[in-house]
Enzyme design. Sequence first.
Site, PDB file in Angstrom:
ATOM      1  N   THR A   1     -66.467  -8.476 -45.388  1.00  0.00           N
ATOM      2  CA  THR A   1     -67.517  -9.423 -45.006  1.00  0.00           C
ATOM      3  C   THR A   1     -67.310 -10.808 -45.637  1.00  0.00           C
ATOM      4  O   THR A   1     -68.243 -11.582 -45.757  1.00  0.00           O
ATOM      5  CB  THR A   1     -68.905  -8.872 -45.418  1.00  0.00           C
ATOM      6  OG1 THR A   1     -68.854  -8.570 -46.825  1.00  0.00           O
ATOM      7  CG2 THR A   1     -69.270  -7.622 -44.646  1.00  0.00           C
TER       8      THR A   1
ATOM      9  N   THR B   1     -47.021 -20.781 -41.623  1.00  0.00           N
ATOM     10  CA  THR B   1     -46.567 -21.984 -40.907  1.00  0.00           C
ATOM     11  C   THR B   1     -47.678 -23.017 -40.722  1.00  0.00           C
ATOM     12  O   THR B   1     -47.399 -24.136 -40.284  1.00  0.00           O
ATOM     13  CB  THR B   1     -46.044 -21.596 -39.510  1.00  0.00           C
ATOM     14  OG1 THR B   1     -47.108 -20.932 -38.807  1.00  0.00           O
ATOM     15  CG2 THR B   1     -44.848 -20.665 -39.599  1.00  0.00           C
TER      16      THR B   1
ATOM     17  N   GLY C   1     -47.580 -13.782 -44.140  1.00  0.00           N
ATOM     18  CA  GLY C   1     -48.323 -14.524 -45.155  1.00  0.00           C
ATOM     19  C   GLY C   1     -49.604 -13.774 -45.451  1.00  0.00           C
ATOM     20  O   GLY C   1     -50.471 -13.676 -44.595  1.00  0.00           O
ATOM     21  N   HIS C   2     -49.676 -13.187 -46.625  1.00  0.00           N
ATOM     22  CA  HIS C   2     -50.870 -12.412 -46.989  1.00  0.00           C
ATOM     23  C   HIS C   2     -51.717 -13.195 -47.981  1.00  0.00           C
ATOM     24  O   HIS C   2     -51.263 -13.496 -49.086  1.00  0.00           O
ATOM     25  CB  HIS C   2     -50.457 -11.061 -47.589  1.00  0.00           C
ATOM     26  CG  HIS C   2     -49.811 -10.149 -46.581  1.00  0.00           C
ATOM     27  ND1 HIS C   2     -49.127  -9.025 -46.927  1.00  0.00           N
ATOM     28  CD2 HIS C   2     -49.783 -10.210 -45.234  1.00  0.00           C
ATOM     29  CE1 HIS C   2     -48.692  -8.431 -45.826  1.00  0.00           C
ATOM     30  NE2 HIS C   2     -49.075  -9.135 -44.792  1.00  0.00           N
ATOM     31  N   THR C   3     -52.911 -13.527 -47.538  1.00  0.00           N
ATOM     32  CA  THR C   3     -53.789 -14.316 -48.404  1.00  0.00           C
ATOM     33  C   THR C   3     -54.712 -13.389 -49.178  1.00  0.00           C
ATOM     34  O   THR C   3     -55.369 -12.535 -48.597  1.00  0.00           O
ATOM     35  CB  THR C   3     -54.639 -15.280 -47.537  1.00  0.00           C
ATOM     36  OG1 THR C   3     -53.742 -16.009 -46.706  1.00  0.00           O
ATOM     37  CG2 THR C   3     -55.458 -16.228 -48.378  1.00  0.00           C
TER      38      THR C   3
ATOM     39  N   GLY D   1     -55.897  -9.830 -41.907  1.00  0.00           N
ATOM     40  CA  GLY D   1     -56.480  -9.834 -43.258  1.00  0.00           C
ATOM     41  C   GLY D   1     -56.003  -8.628 -44.056  1.00  0.00           C
ATOM     42  O   GLY D   1     -56.741  -8.105 -44.896  1.00  0.00           O
ATOM     43  N   LYS D   2     -54.763  -8.235 -43.824  1.00  0.00           N
ATOM     44  CA  LYS D   2     -54.208  -7.059 -44.521  1.00  0.00           C
ATOM     45  C   LYS D   2     -54.099  -7.292 -46.021  1.00  0.00           C
ATOM     46  O   LYS D   2     -54.270  -6.377 -46.803  1.00  0.00           O
ATOM     47  CB  LYS D   2     -52.788  -6.753 -44.015  1.00  0.00           C
ATOM     48  CG  LYS D   2     -52.732  -6.196 -42.626  1.00  0.00           C
ATOM     49  CD  LYS D   2     -51.301  -5.964 -42.201  1.00  0.00           C
ATOM     50  CE  LYS D   2     -50.517  -7.228 -41.984  1.00  0.00           C
ATOM     51  NZ  LYS D   2     -50.917  -8.043 -40.842  1.00  0.00           N
TER      52      LYS D   2
ATOM     53  N   LYS E   1     -55.928  -8.743 -48.206  1.00  0.00           N
ATOM     54  CA  LYS E   1     -57.121  -8.379 -48.972  1.00  0.00           C
ATOM     55  C   LYS E   1     -57.298  -6.861 -49.026  1.00  0.00           C
ATOM     56  O   LYS E   1     -57.635  -6.309 -50.071  1.00  0.00           O
ATOM     57  CB  LYS E   1     -58.361  -9.023 -48.329  1.00  0.00           C
ATOM     58  CG  LYS E   1     -59.641  -8.489 -48.932  1.00  0.00           C
ATOM     59  CD  LYS E   1     -60.876  -9.146 -48.433  1.00  0.00           C
ATOM     60  CE  LYS E   1     -62.073  -8.322 -48.886  1.00  0.00           C
ATOM     61  NZ  LYS E   1     -63.336  -8.914 -48.525  1.00  0.00           N
TER      62      LYS E   1
ATOM     63  N   GLN F   1     -46.674  -7.154 -40.427  1.00  0.00           N
ATOM     64  CA  GLN F   1     -47.196  -7.749 -39.183  1.00  0.00           C
ATOM     65  C   GLN F   1     -48.111  -6.748 -38.468  1.00  0.00           C
ATOM     66  O   GLN F   1     -48.427  -5.712 -39.021  1.00  0.00           O
ATOM     67  CB  GLN F   1     -46.048  -8.175 -38.273  1.00  0.00           C
ATOM     68  CG  GLN F   1     -45.482  -9.556 -38.593  1.00  0.00           C
ATOM     69  CD  GLN F   1     -44.386  -9.547 -39.626  1.00  0.00           C
ATOM     70  OE1 GLN F   1     -43.743  -8.541 -39.850  1.00  0.00           O
ATOM     71  NE2 GLN F   1     -44.169 -10.685 -40.261  1.00  0.00           N
TER      72      GLN F   1
ATOM     73  N   ASN G   1     -41.723 -14.265 -42.895  1.00  0.00           N
ATOM     74  CA  ASN G   1     -42.555 -14.706 -41.765  1.00  0.00           C
ATOM     75  C   ASN G   1     -44.024 -14.323 -42.011  1.00  0.00           C
ATOM     76  O   ASN G   1     -44.926 -14.914 -41.453  1.00  0.00           O
ATOM     77  CB  ASN G   1     -42.054 -14.099 -40.434  1.00  0.00           C
ATOM     78  CG  ASN G   1     -41.796 -12.598 -40.497  1.00  0.00           C
ATOM     79  OD1 ASN G   1     -41.842 -12.000 -41.555  1.00  0.00           O
ATOM     80  ND2 ASN G   1     -41.525 -12.002 -39.352  1.00  0.00           N
TER      81      ASN G   1
ATOM     82  N   GLY H   1     -51.142  -9.298 -35.857  1.00  0.00           N
ATOM     83  CA  GLY H   1     -50.977  -9.794 -37.227  1.00  0.00           C
ATOM     84  C   GLY H   1     -52.150 -10.668 -37.638  1.00  0.00           C
ATOM     85  O   GLY H   1     -53.086 -10.904 -36.846  1.00  0.00           O
ATOM     86  N   ASP H   2     -52.128 -11.088 -38.908  1.00  0.00           N
ATOM     87  CA  ASP H   2     -53.177 -11.971 -39.461  1.00  0.00           C
ATOM     88  C   ASP H   2     -54.562 -11.334 -39.445  1.00  0.00           C
ATOM     89  O   ASP H   2     -55.577 -12.030 -39.324  1.00  0.00           O
ATOM     90  CB  ASP H   2     -53.232 -13.313 -38.704  1.00  0.00           C
ATOM     91  CG  ASP H   2     -51.881 -13.990 -38.658  1.00  0.00           C
ATOM     92  OD1 ASP H   2     -51.201 -13.971 -39.683  1.00  0.00           O
ATOM     93  OD2 ASP H   2     -51.516 -14.517 -37.591  1.00  0.00           O
TER      94      ASP H   2
HETATM   95  P1  IMP Z   1     -40.614 -14.187 -35.985  1.00  0.00           P
HETATM   96  O1  IMP Z   1     -41.114 -12.966 -36.681  1.00  0.00           O
HETATM   97  O2  IMP Z   1     -40.558 -15.403 -36.861  1.00  0.00           O
HETATM   98  O3  IMP Z   1     -39.331 -13.949 -35.250  1.00  0.00           O
HETATM   99  O4  IMP Z   1     -41.691 -14.571 -34.829  1.00  0.00           O
HETATM  100  C1  IMP Z   1     -41.878 -13.776 -33.689  1.00  0.00           C
HETATM  101  C2  IMP Z   1     -43.352 -13.732 -33.291  1.00  0.00           C
HETATM  102  O5  IMP Z   1     -44.071 -13.022 -34.267  1.00  0.00           O
HETATM  103  C3  IMP Z   1     -44.003 -15.104 -33.194  1.00  0.00           C
HETATM  104  O6  IMP Z   1     -44.978 -15.063 -32.168  1.00  0.00           O
HETATM  105  C4  IMP Z   1     -44.693 -15.246 -34.536  1.00  0.00           C
HETATM  106  O7  IMP Z   1     -45.796 -16.138 -34.466  1.00  0.00           O
HETATM  107  C5  IMP Z   1     -45.138 -13.825 -34.763  1.00  0.00           C
HETATM  108  N1  IMP Z   1     -45.310 -13.520 -36.185  1.00  0.00           N
HETATM  109  C6  IMP Z   1     -44.361 -13.230 -37.095  1.00  0.00           C
HETATM  110  N2  IMP Z   1     -44.908 -12.970 -38.286  1.00  0.00           N
HETATM  111  C7  IMP Z   1     -46.220 -13.081 -38.130  1.00  0.00           C
HETATM  112  C8  IMP Z   1     -47.330 -12.895 -39.018  1.00  0.00           C
HETATM  113  O8  IMP Z   1     -47.202 -12.568 -40.208  1.00  0.00           O
HETATM  114  N3  IMP Z   1     -48.561 -13.086 -38.461  1.00  0.00           N
HETATM  115  C9  IMP Z   1     -48.734 -13.390 -37.149  1.00  0.00           C
HETATM  116  N4  IMP Z   1     -47.741 -13.575 -36.306  1.00  0.00           N
HETATM  117  C10 IMP Z   1     -46.490 -13.417 -36.776  1.00  0.00           C
END
Ligand code: IMP
Length: 448
Positions: A427, A301, A40-42, A15-16, A18, A224, A38, A12-13
């Site tokens: 970039t 978070t 977060g798309h910036t 950069g989807k 964009k 994710q 859970n 995850g994270d």
């Molecule tokens: P949950 O989805 O809140 O149950 O978290 C389970 C695991 O997935 C944890 O390690 C979180 O940090 C990770 N996680 C959930 N959503 C994301 C995301 O959007 N980006 C990165 N890690 C995520």
Amino acid sequence: MSNIVVLGVQWGDEGKGKIVDLLTEDADVVARYQGGHNAGHTVMVRNKQFILHLIPSGILHKGKKCIIGNGVVIHPRALIDEIEGLKKRRVTVGRNLFISGRAHVIMPYHTLLDGKHEEARGSQKIGTTGRGIGPAYVDKMSRTGFRMIDLLDSSSFKAKLKANLEDINFLLEKKYRQKKISANRIYNQYMKFADYLGPFVTDTVVLTNDLIDKGRNVLFEGAQGTLLDIDHGTYPFVTSSSASAGGVCTGLGVSPAKVDGIIGVMKAYTTRVGEGPFPTELQNSLGEELRARGGEYGATTGRARRCGWLDLVSLKHAIRINGFTGIALTKLDVLDGLDKLKVCTSYTYKDPANSCGCSKKGKPCKVTDMPQTVKVLDECEPVYKELDGWHKSTKGATKMKDLPKQARAYMDYISEALNVDIDLISTGQKRDEIIFVNRPFKKAKKKK
Ligand code: IMP
């Protein structure tokens, strides 16, 4: 027409946000198929930053339909806040947003239990986002969950809520020494949510398939990354949904035959939030430098992300599962200025108990496929290939020829090793900081 999936290749994270935002220009519809708030798309639009959690990033484009599919779990308060936040910033949210009646609802006790379960796990905690995601999917699977459509039937909702709370309160009181939760409070609160969200609720399976049949271009948006997938990720350090491409079919009610292209969004290095094994993690000043340069802090978070080198073993695993037709490589500019780069090509694993099951019994063995247990993965040592870094800035480059030859060599190496094309190279954070090698919708159409 063509329909493509965009999802994360790593943890995850990547950069989807964009990439989805960019590809939305060629799409008519953007549909989310899994996860919840859970994610977060910036997205940066004309120097303004938007962080989206539940609503598809397509909402930032006029005239696009945005669908939240049945595979998503919805926290009504979070969704309402997101809608209101967007409206305040003059983004239209109304008849362009559709919420599946079959999407499950996150209840206050899910959030509470997420926290309590984590506390109880102690040193074995998963490091969840604390948003109630896991417990909501547990209720979905155990067939005790509420769906968005259930919020619209107040008397059935109340009766089922009372029944559910018997078990939940038993657990809260007896195991976690917590006060009972009142059904009335939740009922009153959730009926208000139902009034607000009701007009958006529809049968998105019918809607999505009708739009596909009418020849609209649909972009399926993953929340994710593959390594967080409940089946194919680093279980149990995963999220509770099907983050990989297979999730599109169940999470939206769309046949695999309707998927024409699958774009994997891959960061030029690796990051992970939460607990769990990470063989190429850099627990040193270089890891900290990557975190600082890449702004590697969770959009949901705010937690610091762990950083490390690219890992071909886990990437091959992701490619095998998803069958990516192309890669969008992000954050290449974060690697600017490093003398040398490392890429993990395999792992070395030594275990006297032979838990990897290989024929070398107790002697170090070479691992090229993703281990099935986190215990083995945790004990794997990465084997690296070193490549030259570059000192010229790649920030904001829009053409391949503007990239230093070492950066191109780095990408060629990855593309060859994984046997997949790199179609886009990001970039920088801004929309126009991008190199289009191929336009995914056009490429998918040509292939048909
Ligand atoms: P949950 O989805 O809140 O149950 O978290 C389970 C695991 O997935 C944890 O390690 C979180 O940090 C990770 N996680 C959930 N959503 C994301 C995301 O959007 N980006 C990165 N890690 C995520």
